[in-house]
Design a protein around this motif. Structure first.
Motif, short mmCIF file in Angstrom:
data_model
loop_
_atom_site.label_atom_id
_atom_site.label_comp_id
_atom_site.label_asym_id
_atom_site.label_seq_id
_atom_site.Cartn_x
_atom_site.Cartn_y
_atom_site.Cartn_z
N ILE A 45 13.92 -12.64 -13.99
CA ILE A 45 14.89 -13.64 -13.54
C ILE A 45 16.14 -12.89 -13.10
O ILE A 45 16.71 -12.13 -13.89
CB ILE A 45 15.25 -14.62 -14.68
N GLY A 46 16.54 -13.07 -11.87
CA GLY A 46 17.75 -12.43 -11.37
C GLY A 46 17.72 -10.92 -11.45
O GLY A 46 18.72 -10.29 -11.74
N GLY A 47 16.55 -10.33 -11.26
CA GLY A 47 16.41 -8.88 -11.30
C GLY A 47 16.30 -8.30 -12.70
O GLY A 47 16.20 -7.10 -12.87
N ARG A 48 16.28 -9.16 -13.71
CA ARG A 48 16.19 -8.71 -15.09
C ARG A 48 14.89 -9.24 -15.70
O ARG A 48 14.56 -10.41 -15.54
CB ARG A 48 17.38 -9.22 -15.88
N THR A 49 14.15 -8.38 -16.41
CA THR A 49 12.92 -8.79 -17.04
C THR A 49 13.18 -9.15 -18.50
O THR A 49 13.78 -8.37 -19.23
CB THR A 49 11.85 -7.68 -16.95
N LYS A 58 9.97 -22.68 -18.53
CA LYS A 58 11.32 -23.17 -18.79
C LYS A 58 12.36 -22.17 -18.27
O LYS A 58 13.37 -22.55 -17.68
CB LYS A 58 11.54 -23.40 -20.28
N LEU A 59 12.10 -20.89 -18.49
CA LEU A 59 13.03 -19.85 -18.04
C LEU A 59 13.07 -19.79 -16.51
O LEU A 59 14.14 -19.67 -15.92
CB LEU A 59 12.63 -18.50 -18.64
N GLN A 114 16.04 -21.04 -11.43
CA GLN A 114 16.11 -21.67 -10.13
C GLN A 114 17.29 -22.64 -10.05
O GLN A 114 17.89 -22.81 -9.00
CB GLN A 114 14.82 -22.41 -9.84
N ALA A 115 17.62 -23.26 -11.16
CA ALA A 115 18.73 -24.22 -11.19
C ALA A 115 20.09 -23.54 -11.13
O ALA A 115 21.07 -24.15 -10.71
CB ALA A 115 18.64 -25.09 -12.45
N ALA A 116 20.13 -22.29 -11.55
CA ALA A 116 21.43 -21.57 -11.60
C ALA A 116 21.89 -21.12 -10.24
O ALA A 116 21.26 -21.04 -9.29
CB ALA A 116 21.29 -20.36 -12.50
#
Length: 45
Positions: free
Chosen positions: A22-26, A37-38, A43-45
């Motif tokens: 997520i966002g380049g972070r695993t 959920k994550l 995607q909502a952020a």
């Protein structure tokens, strides 16, 4: 939260852990339900 718990629900991780990027972070979660959920939160952020 430690490295050995789920990033979503804080449940202890075992061999069934799922890695999600997520966002380049695993991050690791305990199951596919927490992975989804994550992804949705990312995607909502």
């Amino acid at each position: 939260m430690s490295e050995n718990t789920c990033a979503v629900c804080d449940y202890p991780l075992d061999e069934n852990r799922v890695a999600v990027t997520i966002g380049g972070r695993t991050v690791e979660v305990c199951c596919e339900e927490c992975a989804q959920k994550l992804r949705e939160a990312g995607q909502a952020a």
